[in-house]
Design a protein around this motif. Structure first.
Motif, short mmCIF file in Angstrom:
data_model
loop_
_atom_site.label_atom_id
_atom_site.label_comp_id
_atom_site.label_asym_id
_atom_site.label_seq_id
_atom_site.Cartn_x
_atom_site.Cartn_y
_atom_site.Cartn_z
N LEU A 282 0.99 -1.22 0.03
CA LEU A 282 0.11 -0.14 0.16
C LEU A 282 0.99 1.34 -0.04
CD1 LEU A 282 -2.68 1.22 0.20
CD2 LEU A 282 -2.79 1.08 2.62
N LYS A 283 2.03 1.14 0.68
CA LYS A 283 2.96 2.45 0.76
C LYS A 283 3.30 2.83 -0.77
CE LYS A 283 5.76 0.90 3.83
NZ LYS A 283 5.17 -0.39 4.18
N GLY A 284 3.36 1.98 -1.68
CA GLY A 284 3.82 2.34 -2.98
C GLY A 284 2.77 3.14 -3.59
N LEU A 285 1.35 2.70 -3.38
CA LEU A 285 0.21 3.59 -3.59
C LEU A 285 0.16 4.88 -3.16
CD1 LEU A 285 -2.57 0.90 -4.09
CD2 LEU A 285 -1.11 1.72 -6.06
N LEU A 286 0.58 4.90 -1.92
CA LEU A 286 0.49 6.13 -1.00
C LEU A 286 1.32 7.06 -1.73
CD1 LEU A 286 0.33 4.61 2.47
CD2 LEU A 286 -1.56 5.59 1.42
N ALA A 287 2.28 6.60 -2.51
CA ALA A 287 3.30 7.67 -2.94
C ALA A 287 2.78 8.52 -4.11
CB ALA A 287 4.43 6.91 -3.41
N HIS A 288 1.64 7.76 -4.48
CA HIS A 288 0.95 8.72 -5.72
C HIS A 288 0.17 9.71 -5.26
CE1 HIS A 288 -1.10 9.40 -9.48
NE2 HIS A 288 -0.47 8.56 -9.93
N PRO A 289 0.15 10.97 -5.71
CA PRO A 289 -0.78 12.21 -5.18
C PRO A 289 -1.97 12.20 -5.35
CG PRO A 289 0.59 12.87 -7.05
CD PRO A 289 1.08 11.32 -6.86
N LEU A 290 -2.49 11.40 -6.26
CA LEU A 290 -4.05 11.35 -6.63
C LEU A 290 -4.70 10.16 -5.65
CD1 LEU A 290 -4.22 11.65 -10.50
CD2 LEU A 290 -3.98 13.65 -8.46
N LEU A 291 -4.10 9.37 -4.77
CA LEU A 291 -4.74 8.34 -4.17
C LEU A 291 -5.55 9.11 -2.99
CD1 LEU A 291 -5.11 5.55 -3.65
CD2 LEU A 291 -3.44 5.51 -2.13
N ARG A 292 -6.79 8.86 -3.06
CA ARG A 292 -7.68 9.50 -1.94
C ARG A 292 -7.56 8.28 -0.68
NH1 ARG A 292 -11.72 9.48 -6.21
NH2 ARG A 292 -12.14 11.61 -6.97
N ARG A 293 -7.45 8.99 0.51
CA ARG A 293 -7.16 8.26 1.69
C ARG A 293 -8.35 8.12 2.75
NH1 ARG A 293 -0.88 9.34 3.19
NH2 ARG A 293 -0.16 9.61 0.96
N ASP A 294 -9.51 7.85 2.08
CA ASP A 294 -10.73 7.74 2.73
C ASP A 294 -10.89 6.30 3.15
OD1 ASP A 294 -11.88 10.48 2.29
OD2 ASP A 294 -12.36 9.84 0.37
N VAL A 295 -11.05 6.20 4.56
CA VAL A 295 -11.09 4.90 5.24
C VAL A 295 -12.53 4.07 4.88
CG1 VAL A 295 -11.04 3.38 7.31
CG2 VAL A 295 -9.41 5.31 7.04
N ASP A 296 -12.34 2.80 4.56
CA ASP A 296 -13.87 2.17 4.14
C ASP A 296 -14.34 1.61 5.71
OD1 ASP A 296 -15.74 0.59 3.86
OD2 ASP A 296 -14.69 -0.59 2.12
N PRO A 297 -15.35 2.18 6.05
CA PRO A 297 -15.95 1.64 7.35
C PRO A 297 -16.22 0.32 7.63
CG PRO A 297 -17.73 2.94 6.56
CD PRO A 297 -16.38 3.27 5.65
N LEU A 298 -16.45 -0.55 6.58
CA LEU A 298 -16.53 -1.99 6.42
C LEU A 298 -15.33 -2.41 6.94
CD1 LEU A 298 -19.26 -2.42 3.82
CD2 LEU A 298 -19.50 -2.01 6.24
N ALA A 299 -14.02 -2.01 6.35
CA ALA A 299 -12.70 -2.53 6.95
C ALA A 299 -12.29 -2.45 8.22
CB ALA A 299 -11.67 -1.67 5.78
N VAL A 300 -13.01 -1.58 8.64
CA VAL A 300 -12.89 -1.45 10.21
C VAL A 300 -13.51 -2.41 10.86
CG1 VAL A 300 -13.15 0.05 12.12
CG2 VAL A 300 -12.42 1.08 10.23
N GLU A 301 -14.78 -2.74 10.44
CA GLU A 301 -15.57 -3.89 11.00
C GLU A 301 -14.76 -5.38 10.61
OE1 GLU A 301 -18.76 -6.78 11.72
OE2 GLU A 301 -17.96 -4.82 12.60
N ASP A 302 -14.34 -5.46 9.42
CA ASP A 302 -13.48 -6.52 9.29
C ASP A 302 -12.30 -6.77 9.98
OD1 ASP A 302 -15.05 -7.31 7.16
OD2 ASP A 302 -13.82 -6.21 5.51
N TYR A 303 -11.64 -5.66 10.28
CA TYR A 303 -10.23 -5.62 11.08
C TYR A 303 -10.68 -5.93 12.64
CZ TYR A 303 -6.50 -3.86 13.79
OH TYR A 303 -5.55 -3.65 14.64
N LEU A 304 -11.76 -5.36 13.29
CA LEU A 304 -12.09 -5.58 14.50
C LEU A 304 -12.40 -6.97 14.97
CD1 LEU A 304 -12.14 -3.82 17.17
CD2 LEU A 304 -11.76 -2.57 14.79
N ALA A 305 -13.12 -7.72 13.66
CA ALA A 305 -13.36 -9.17 13.94
C ALA A 305 -12.17 -9.88 13.71
CB ALA A 305 -14.35 -9.58 12.70
N TRP A 306 -11.07 -9.77 12.67
CA TRP A 306 -10.43 -10.72 12.57
C TRP A 306 -9.00 -10.46 12.80
CZ3 TRP A 306 -13.14 -14.47 11.23
CH2 TRP A 306 -14.38 -14.26 10.48
N GLY A 307 -8.57 -9.08 13.05
CA GLY A 307 -7.45 -8.67 13.57
C GLY A 307 -6.39 -8.18 12.37
#
Length: 631
Positions: A163-188
């Motif tokens: 992901l850090k390779g994509l973060l180096a691109h200035p046009l990448l939006r950094r909005d967090v997906d709330p469903l990914a937070v749900e996934d992360y809390l469930a699985w780690g």
């Protein structure tokens, strides 16, 4: 082992700035410190960072085919490249190098998208065909190597190994997906079906994408799957001989390197088996390394030392203590997305220890998933038997009711901690196994979230895609479905992500011989009694390896790479636990109920409950959000 990155435009073939692709690659220089390159043409750019393993001087990338029609940026190793090279040469292909990269180019020109079916190994690559004006993105069968894909605000596609390779691109939006937070809390971890940022997705394991400049965005295509639906017949002795042959083949093929090579050795069944077969195939002592803990009950270095002595390896060991957590920010930065498997810390340390002497290290990862080696597999098989005996209404009403009333008694001996078992039995096989694999159960997440976040999450639950994977599995039994989900969900999302990021952080190539796809396919076809018998998982593997390893290695209770994070968060890291509860950074997002977090932290420190893994999850989430610039 390397890093790749690139940009692809739809419609009008806009110019691609080579400097932009180079910056994306340079953000991942740890994956490839030995060199780099960029190739661009109208509408496309490919970049590469190289860690030299084979053909050290002769295979720079991006690499063009002999006729310059196809250009590739490749991350990974193709273990059958010499056999493929001979086959392709007989069909008229020409080669200028001695490595595996050029073999993929020739395979593409002969077989097109089906080239991946001929490749044995771990890989993620981007191949641009100038005549067809297509970009081919492909990922290996089990997902050993990662590939992130981003949708940019100008309508183009960018991709990178991290992901850090994509973060180096200035046009990448950094909005967090709330469903990914749900996934992360469930699985780690954030599973492969989702990216933590809304604009980013992961190419799933065993899939490819074929992109055209003048067509709509193509969906991933699955090119490989594993089936548990067939059953191998034969005597145990014959199946054992076939298993040993496949293991030897997998280990020896992964010992090919033009740089120093060694192995991780935990003292468990899997890594000890790999080391045993390496020693059998090697004229020189195998270089091995292990990491232990400063908590005696979780330290396995004595077993590793015993195996090292059995095979005369050149062994080295180290210890991880609570003071290592001063590196928590570096650990979070390795993963970019939040990642809460606390064994990432000792895995990173054992990779660093190995890198002092070798550039390639073999691991024992994969056997637990393929051959039913986890304790949860044994429990699930037993629970499935109970589900078949008791009607669902009884289980739902009676066992579910008891489970809801039963206290979460973390201080009791394990046999008396019945809450999880009762709730699991009340559920379907898929729901029960999802509960066994998950870290934070649904009812605990419900308490943790704020009303605003619950509205964002809506009806989605993290267990849904996991349970769907089990239901749709090509399988016969509940155990089959559980193992299938492990291979498709848990393995690429947790285990392989952990090993890839921690090894690449120190420029070490990790290879997983027990994930050879032929071995995986064989294991999936074994009768259930060859996987689990009584209280023993990995039955056939253990019987097979008795000719190499003593019973106290093969049949001792499975420990795993368990980090004593709960004990540390009560002791030397109690301040960190309190800081999580009082932290303003997570609170400012409005996702969580601050009072609930504070109570969890107080109860954990006081020893009333074990919330160590949850507190660790929240701590890693906080650090990841900071690294991503979200808070």
């Amino acid at each position: 082992m390397c890093a790749i990155a690139g940009i692809f435009h739809y419609g009008t073939p806009k110019p691609v700035e080579a400097a932009r692709v180079e910056r994306m690659c340079d953000a991942m220089v740890h994956r490839g410190p030995d060199g780099g390159g960029v190739w661009t043409a109208p509408g496309v750019g490919l970049g590469h960072r190289r860690l030299s393993i084979i053909d050290l001087a002769g295979s720079p990338q991006p690499m063009a085919s002999v006729d310059e029609r196809a250009i590739i940026a490749f991350n990974g190793e193709i273990y059958n490249f010499r056999e493929l090279r001979r086959e392709l040469a007989q069909a008229g292909a020409q080669f200028r190098t001695d490595g595996d990269t050029e073999v993929i180019l020739a395979a593409w020109q002969r077989w097109g998208v089906d080239c991946v079916k001929h490749l044995h190994g771990m890989f993620a690559f981007a191949l641009y065909d100038r005549a067809a004006r297509t970009l081919f993105l492909a990922r290996d069968r089990l997902g050993v190597k990662p590939l992130y894909v981003a949708h940019l605000s100008d309508g183009s596609i960018a991709f990178a190994s991290e992901l850090k390779g994509l973060l180096a691109h200035p046009l990448l939006r950094r909005d967090v997906d709330p469903l990914a937070v749900e996934d992360y809390l469930a699985w780690g971890y954030v599973p492969d079906h989702r990216g933590f940022l809304k604009a980013v997705e992961k190419l799933p394991a065993g899939h490819y994408r074929l992109l055209h400049h003048d067509r709509a965005l193509a969906s991933p295509v699955q090119w490989w799957d594993v089936s548990f639906a067939e059953r191998r017949k034969g005597r145990e002795a014959d199946l054992s001989a076939e298993l040993l042959h496949l293991m030897r083949q997998a280990v020896t093929s992964r010992m090919v390197a033009d740089v120093p090579l060694g192995a991780f050795l935990s003292g468990g069944v899997d890594s000890s088996s790999v080391v045993a077969l390496m020693a059998e195939a090697s004229h020189d002592p195998v270089r091995t390394c292990s990491i232990g803990f400063d908590v005696a009950a979780l330290d396995e270095t004595s077993y590793a030392a015993k195996v090292a002595g059995l095979f005369g390896t050149d062994h080295q060991s180290g210890t991880v203590g609570s003071e290592e957590f001063r590196e928590i920010d570096r650990l979070a930065a390795m993963f970019d997305e939040p990642f809460a498997d606390a064994s990432a810390l000792p895995t990173w340390r054992v990779c660093a220890l190995a890198r002092e002497r070798v550039t390639v290290a073999l691991s024992g990862d994969g056997a637990d998933e393929a051959l039913a080696g986890y304790r949860r597999h044994i429990f699930h098989a037993r629970e499935e038997a109970v589900r078949h005996m008791l009607p669902a209404p009884f289980r739902n009403r009676v066992l579910g009711g008891l489970g809801a009333l039963y206290p979460k008694a973390d201080w009791l001996p394990r046999p008396l901690r019945a809450k999880t078992t009762l709730l699991s039995l009340a559920d379907s096989g898929e729901g029960g196994y999802a509960r066994a694999v998950g870290i934070t159960p649904p009812e605990l997440r419900q308490r943790l979230y704020s009303p605003d976040f619950l509205a964002l999450r809506g009806d989605y639950r993290a267990e849904m895609p996991f349970e769907a994977t089990m239901r749709q599995a090509p399988a016969r039994t509940g155990l089959d479905r559980a193992q299938y989900a492990d291979l498709k969900f848990w393995l690429p999302g947790d285990i392989l992500t952990k090993v890839d990021r921690t090894s690449m952080a120190v420029s070490l190539e990790a290879r997983e011989p027990l994930l050879d796809h032929r071995l995986i396919e064989f294991a999936a076809s074994l009768p259930q009694r060859m996987r689990i018998r009584g209280r023993q998982g990995k039955w056939l593997l253990k019987q097979t390896m008795r000719r190499y390893l003593p019973d106290d290695i093969l049949f001792r209770p499975k420990q795993g790479f368990v980090t004593p994070v709960s004990a540390w968060l009560r002791g030397p890291l109690a301040g960190q636990a309190r800081a999580i509860a009082a932290g303003a950074s997570l609170n400012q997002l409005g996702w969580f109920d601050a009072r609930t977090i504070a109570k969890f932290a107080d109860d954990h420190i006081a020893g009333k409950s074990d919330h160590g893994r949850l507190l660790w999850q929240l701590l890693m989430l906080d650090r990841s959000l900071r690294n991503l610039g979200v808070i």
